[in-house]
Design a protein around this motif. Structure first.
Motif, PDB file in Angstrom:
ATOM      1  N   LEU A   1       1.431  -5.151   6.391  1.00 39.99           N
ATOM      2  CA  LEU A   1       0.677  -4.674   7.556  1.00 39.99           C
ATOM      3  C   LEU A   1       0.203  -5.816   8.449  1.00 39.99           C
ATOM      4  CD1 LEU A   1      -1.284  -2.069   5.485  1.00 39.99           C
ATOM      5  CD2 LEU A   1       0.234  -1.481   7.368  1.00 39.99           C
TER       6      LEU A   1
ATOM      7  N   GLU B   1       1.608  -5.943  12.290  1.00 47.19           N
ATOM      8  CA  GLU B   1       0.991  -4.976  13.202  1.00 47.19           C
ATOM      9  C   GLU B   1      -0.428  -5.383  13.553  1.00 47.19           C
ATOM     10  OE1 GLU B   1       0.870  -1.745  15.662  1.00 47.19           O
ATOM     11  OE2 GLU B   1       2.620  -2.358  14.481  1.00 47.19           O
TER      12      GLU B   1
ATOM     13  N   THR C   1      -5.006  -3.101   1.170  1.00 47.42           N
ATOM     14  CA  THR C   1      -3.939  -2.364   1.854  1.00 47.42           C
ATOM     15  C   THR C   1      -4.504  -1.152   2.586  1.00 47.42           C
ATOM     16  OG1 THR C   1      -2.373  -3.055   0.145  1.00 47.42           O
ATOM     17  CG2 THR C   1      -1.737  -1.188   1.525  1.00 47.42           C
TER      18      THR C   1
ATOM     19  N   ILE D   1      -4.593  -0.394   6.677  1.00 52.25           N
ATOM     20  CA  ILE D   1      -4.095   0.843   7.294  1.00 52.25           C
ATOM     21  C   ILE D   1      -5.160   1.436   8.214  1.00 52.25           C
ATOM     22  CG2 ILE D   1      -3.410   3.233   6.819  1.00 52.25           C
ATOM     23  CD1 ILE D   1      -2.094   2.172   4.228  1.00 52.25           C
TER      24      ILE D   1
ATOM     25  N   CYS E   1      -5.355  -0.522  11.380  1.00 50.46           N
ATOM     26  CA  CYS E   1      -4.225  -0.196  12.265  1.00 50.46           C
ATOM     27  C   CYS E   1      -4.467   1.112  13.006  1.00 50.46           C
ATOM     28  CB  CYS E   1      -2.936  -0.094  11.455  1.00 50.46           C
ATOM     29  SG  CYS E   1      -2.272  -1.676  10.887  1.00 50.46           S
TER      30      CYS E   1
END
Length: 526
Positions: free
Chosen positions: A132, A135, A193, A197, A200
């Motif tokens: 990730l 991004e 993680t 997310i 994002c």
């Protein structure tokens, strides 16, 4: 138009600084309840692998976004900005994919190097967060390069909130259901993680153009490796020292004769220093670097006298706050240790480790000054030399002196880093910053504070020995001792004029403080 652009930039920098402060504060504070839930061995399991996550976080949170934002800001039109973002995205994906595969395939060897093969699934869990990174870093860098700091600030805070919540919930669940420390570690490290997310999701979507438009950046891969890598290294300084500890402290303790279980527990006790140091760093650096926008503007307008004055003010404020914080923690360490972690184990090695607050604060403040001049090479060379000292001597010191040896090697590595920066800096960054009079006054203020605190601790332990045990009583005692120590330091600093009036006024609420002190002086004169 220029003033409006400058005001927007300064306002954005303030928003980003506040968000970074909140994120770092959350990252420091959660470790205390977490350690209380999982114990020393559980804390060891988490902290052994945490530096790998910490390095990835600095890449996505601050290191790469700052580099990318500079690239974006260097071109005026939107198509060129999008083209640059697309180019960087490809390179960061190549980097992130390489790290992901390296961690997945190399996890057993990394775990073996740390002296604990059961850490393999934890290392593999951390690896997913790196996917990730492209991004997050490119999106944040794109918005920062367009002087829109709010998306980055919002994503930073959301990322840390989600991460801390998952860690604490997973730790509570694991404790309640009797999970092993390693199973608990896998779930708590998955927080990185899930938090990425969430970050994002709150970031606005950026358009990845399919067609090639705008002007590409030449030698982007090399610049990403050198300039971006440099920024990431500097941001991850303390995490890199922790990574060396992950490979050497537990192994050194076993080589010194400790059993495997005892070594894990002692490493967990040693890691108690991390939240305390991070908290001290957050406060000291936040105060000092509040002057950074003014410093950058003085450099841009080529006002050398203003630049030198602001540099001296930043360095002195950083040293004062860091010294007071470190001395206070050292003086009260057994009580602080018992209050936060339930016992006073490792109080000596934790007290020694607190010296790193002063050194790391000065290094980061010097780094901020050098960055305002676009100077990175000196700090990187200094950091690599300091890390080399830590890597070469840590195992030997731990084997012979235990956790105290690791604490001294961290202090030594940071001291070497600071000395290299000091001697390598330009003359204007050295002359006038530290004077004999200033340092003598600072030593005097710190000494009187330490004497007063140790005296009060000694009296309480002699007169009321029953009141010096128990976490609640420790907390009540610290509620009295901390303000007393702060007041002693502040009163002596004002009385001896440790800072000039102009320097005092750069601090929050200083104007009211100086007025109050002036009234006290008038009353005393009568």
């Amino acid at each position: 138009m220029g003033n409006r652009h400058l005001n927007t930039t300064l306002r954005g920098a303030l928003v980003l600084s506040i968000a970074a402060f909140i994120a770092k504060l959350l990252s420091a504070v959660y470790r205390v309840p977490f350690q209380n839930m999982v114990g020393n061995t559980g804390f060891y399991v988490y902290q052994q692998v945490y530096p790998i996550y910490g390095i990835g976080m600095t890449f996505a949170l601050s290191g790469l976004p700052v580099f990318i934002s500079k690239l974006i800001a260097s071109v005026p039109d939107l198509p060129s900005q999008q083209q640059i973002a697309r180019q960087v995205y490809r390179w960061v994906w190549l980097l992130a994919g390489g790290v992901f595969l390296g961690l997945m395939l190399g996890a057993p060897f990394i775990a073996a190097g740390m002296g604990d093969r059961q850490l393999t699934p934890l290392i593999r869990m951390v690896a997913w967060m790196f996917l990730l990174m492209p991004e997050l870093s490119v999106n944040r860098g794109l918005h920062q390069g367009q002087f829109d700091m709010l998306p980055t600030a919002r994503s930073q805070v959301v990322e840390q909130l989600v991460r801390v919540a998952i860690i604490l919930v997973a730790a509570a669940w694991a404790t309640h259901h009797g999970w092993s420390d390693y199973r608990m570690g896998v779930w708590t490290l998955s927080s990185g993680t899930f938090a990425a997310i969430a970050a994002c999701l709150v970031l606005p979507r950026w358009r990845k153009p399919v067609a090639t438009t705008g002007t590409p950046i030449a030698h982007l891969g090399r610049r990403l490796l050198i300039e971006g890598g440099t920024l990431c290294l500097l941001t991850a300084m303390m995490v890199l020292f922790q990574l060396v500890d992950s490979f050497t402290v537990k192994n050194g303790l076993v080589a010194g004769g400790a059993s495997d279980l005892a070594a894990k527990s002692l490493k967990g006790i040693y890691d108690r220093a991390q939240p305390l140091v991070q908290l001290g760093l957050v406060v000291a650096v936040a105060f000092a670097t509040s002057l950074l926008p003014a410093l950058t503007e003085a450099q841009r307008q080529q006002r050398p006298l203003a630049f030198k004055r602001l540099t001296a003010t930043m360095m002195r404020i950083a040293l004062i706050i860091a010294t007071a914080a470190a001395a206070g923690l050292i003086s009260l360490m057994p009580w602080v240790d018992r209050l936060l972690f339930g016992d006073a184990q490792g109080a000596t090695m934790l007290a020694i480790y607190m010296l790193s607050i002063v050194l790391a604060t000065l290094i980061q403040t010097y780094n901020s000054v050098l960055q305002s001049q676009d100077g990175y090479r000196l700090t990187v060379v200094a950091l690599l030399v300091g890390l080399a000292v830590k890597m070469v001597g840590n195992h030997w010191m731990v084997e012979r002196f235990g956790g105290i040896g690791a604490s001294w090697l961290t202090v030594a590595g940071l001291l070497v880093t600071l000395v290299v920066i000091w001697y390598g800096s330009a003359v204007e960054l050295r002359s006038g910053v530290w004077t004999t009079g200033f340092l003598a006054k600072l030593i005097g203020c710190t000494g009187l504070m330490v004497i007063s605190l140790r005296g009060l601790v000694g009296i309480s332990e002699t007169v009321w020995p029953r009141l010096t045990s128990g976490r609640l009583l420790d907390g009540a005692g610290l509620l009295v001792l901390i303000p007393v120590g702060a007041l002693v330091f502040l009163a002596v600093a004002l009385w001896w004029r440790l800072l000039t009036v102009r320097e005092w006024l750069t601090l929050p609420f200083a104007k009211r403080l100086l007025r109050f002190w002036q009234r006290l002086g008038q009353i005393g004169g009568k």
